[in-house]
Design a protein around this motif. Structure first.
Motif, PDB file in Angstrom:
ATOM      1  N   ALA A   1       0.825  -1.208   0.000  1.00 49.06           N
ATOM      2  CA  ALA A   1       0.000   0.000   0.000  1.00 49.06           C
ATOM      3  C   ALA A   1       0.859   1.257   0.000  1.00 49.06           C
ATOM      4  O   ALA A   1       0.544   2.239  -0.690  1.00 49.06           O
ATOM      5  CB  ALA A   1      -0.927  -0.014   1.208  1.00 49.06           C
ATOM      6  N   THR A   2       1.953   1.240   0.757  1.00 46.09           N
ATOM      7  CA  THR A   2       2.826   2.408   0.792  1.00 46.09           C
ATOM      8  C   THR A   2       3.512   2.621  -0.552  1.00 46.09           C
ATOM      9  O   THR A   2       3.661   3.757  -1.010  1.00 46.09           O
ATOM     10  CB  THR A   2       3.863   2.268   1.914  1.00 46.09           C
ATOM     11  OG1 THR A   2       3.190   2.165   3.161  1.00 46.09           O
ATOM     12  CG2 THR A   2       4.792   3.472   1.951  1.00 46.09           C
ATOM     13  N   ALA A   3       3.918   1.541  -1.216  1.00 42.39           N
ATOM     14  CA  ALA A   3       4.513   1.672  -2.551  1.00 42.39           C
ATOM     15  C   ALA A   3       3.519   2.310  -3.517  1.00 42.39           C
ATOM     16  O   ALA A   3       3.888   3.170  -4.337  1.00 42.39           O
ATOM     17  CB  ALA A   3       4.956   0.305  -3.061  1.00 42.39           C
ATOM     18  N   SER A   4       2.265   1.934  -3.423  1.00 40.11           N
ATOM     19  CA  SER A   4       1.238   2.546  -4.275  1.00 40.11           C
ATOM     20  C   SER A   4       1.079   4.025  -3.949  1.00 40.11           C
ATOM     21  O   SER A   4       0.946   4.864  -4.856  1.00 40.11           O
ATOM     22  CB  SER A   4      -0.098   1.823  -4.087  1.00 40.11           C
ATOM     23  OG  SER A   4      -0.024   0.494  -4.551  1.00 40.11           O
ATOM     24  N   ALA A   5       1.126   4.372  -2.663  1.00 38.41           N
ATOM     25  CA  ALA A   5       1.003   5.777  -2.259  1.00 38.41           C
ATOM     26  C   ALA A   5       2.184   6.592  -2.768  1.00 38.41           C
ATOM     27  O   ALA A   5       2.024   7.749  -3.178  1.00 38.41           O
ATOM     28  CB  ALA A   5       0.897   5.880  -0.749  1.00 38.41           C
ATOM     29  N   VAL A   6       3.392   6.002  -2.744  1.00 38.18           N
ATOM     30  CA  VAL A   6       4.573   6.684  -3.279  1.00 38.18           C
ATOM     31  C   VAL A   6       4.366   7.010  -4.754  1.00 38.18           C
ATOM     32  O   VAL A   6       4.586   8.151  -5.204  1.00 38.18           O
ATOM     33  CB  VAL A   6       5.827   5.813  -3.077  1.00 38.18           C
ATOM     34  CG1 VAL A   6       7.008   6.351  -3.903  1.00 38.18           C
ATOM     35  CG2 VAL A   6       6.210   5.756  -1.604  1.00 38.18           C
ATOM     36  N   LYS A   7       3.913   6.019  -5.523  1.00 43.59           N
ATOM     37  CA  LYS A   7       3.686   6.239  -6.959  1.00 43.59           C
ATOM     38  C   LYS A   7       2.575   7.256  -7.192  1.00 43.59           C
ATOM     39  O   LYS A   7       2.701   8.153  -8.046  1.00 43.59           O
ATOM     40  CB  LYS A   7       3.328   4.912  -7.627  1.00 43.59           C
ATOM     41  CG  LYS A   7       4.429   3.869  -7.614  1.00 43.59           C
ATOM     42  CD  LYS A   7       3.896   2.552  -8.188  1.00 43.59           C
ATOM     43  CE  LYS A   7       4.883   1.418  -8.051  1.00 43.59           C
ATOM     44  NZ  LYS A   7       4.331   0.118  -8.512  1.00 43.59           N
TER      45      LYS A   7
END
Length: 265
Positions: free
Chosen positions: A82-88
């Protein structure tokens, strides 16, 4: 302040990429009193720097052509995907997608929209660094970036960080300090400053600078010089905060020393 009671968005790990791990052991042992312990053959040469039996950082040898010598700061997440998606979604880059590190945790390598590298760690059996905010351990971090407002918005969206500001010494604008959501001033762990405010950052570009505590900043700089490091900023006093200096280790990784930061962890 930094603490080992890790929460969403707080720093929970730091590691060094260096082209010479044996030389790094000598340097950091002489400057900060660290010893090095291998994580085991299954981890490809990765190891931990320890002080008084507690892990204060990680370290690995990487060829210079694979990665520049540098310190990387990791932020806690309860959900690496989820955090990787938020970064993108907020304009950052995921350099390496979330990956499991045995049963120790799940890591992701990223860069913010300005290009400053960082990483995330979703704890498994390894909950994070065992000592912080004491002499010889991580006590502060500072992001130098060309657009402090954009950086504040990015990390706020990706990690939920909140901010407090204080006037810079000499009337040089505001110093932005960040803390995890809901933690207030007691939870501050990093600052955000314009790139041109940090010595050496113009050459290295946007980056996270890690500060390690010391009981004697001048002695730490002298030891760094003696062991092949380069002084980027001489020891400097900050009224009400302490005394700090910025150096590069013998292989080019930048770090800072801080004397007088809170010693409570």
């Amino acid at each position: 302040m930094l603490t080992t009671r890790y929460v969403q968005g707080s720093p929970n790990w730091a590691d060094l990429a260096t082209p010479d791990i044996e030389g790094a052991k000598t340097y950091y042992g002489g400057v900060l009193g660290w010893n090095h312990v291998s994580a085991g053959p299954q981890f490809g040469g990765y190891g931990m720097f320890q002080l008084d039996g507690k892990t204060v950082a990680g370290a690995m040898q990487l060829p210079a052509e694979q990665a520049p010598p540098a310190w990387t700061l990791y932020f806690q997440t309860s959900d690496a995907t989820a955090t990787a998606s938020a970064v993108k979604d907020n304009g950052g880059t995921v350099v390496n997608e979330p990956m499991d590190v045995e049963d120790l945790g799940r890591m992701t390598l990223c860069a913010d929209p300005a290009g400053a590298p960082f990483a995330t760690w979703q704890p498994g059996k390894n909950s994070g660094l065992e000592a912080v905010d004491a002499p010889g351990s991580l006590c502060w971090a500072e992001l130098s970036t060309p657009d402090t407002t954009a950086a504040t918005n990015f990390y706020g969206s990706a990690f939920g960080w909140e901010t407090t500001t204080m006037p810079m010494p000499g009337g040089g604008g505001d110093y932005i300090m960040v803390h995890p959501a809901g933690k207030g001033a007691d939870g501050m762990f990093a600052g955000i400053v314009p790139t041109d405010a940090v010595p050496g950052s113009a050459a290295t570009g946007p980056n996270w600078l890690l500060y390690f505590g010391t009981s004697d900043c001048d002695a730490a700089v002298a030891a760094s010089d003696r062991l092949g490091g380069t002084t980027v900023q001489e020891p400097t006093d900050i009224e009400g905060v302490g005394r700090f200096a910025v150096v590069s280790d013998p292989y080019g990784a930048r770090l800072a020393f801080m004397q007088g930061a809170s010693q409570d962890a």
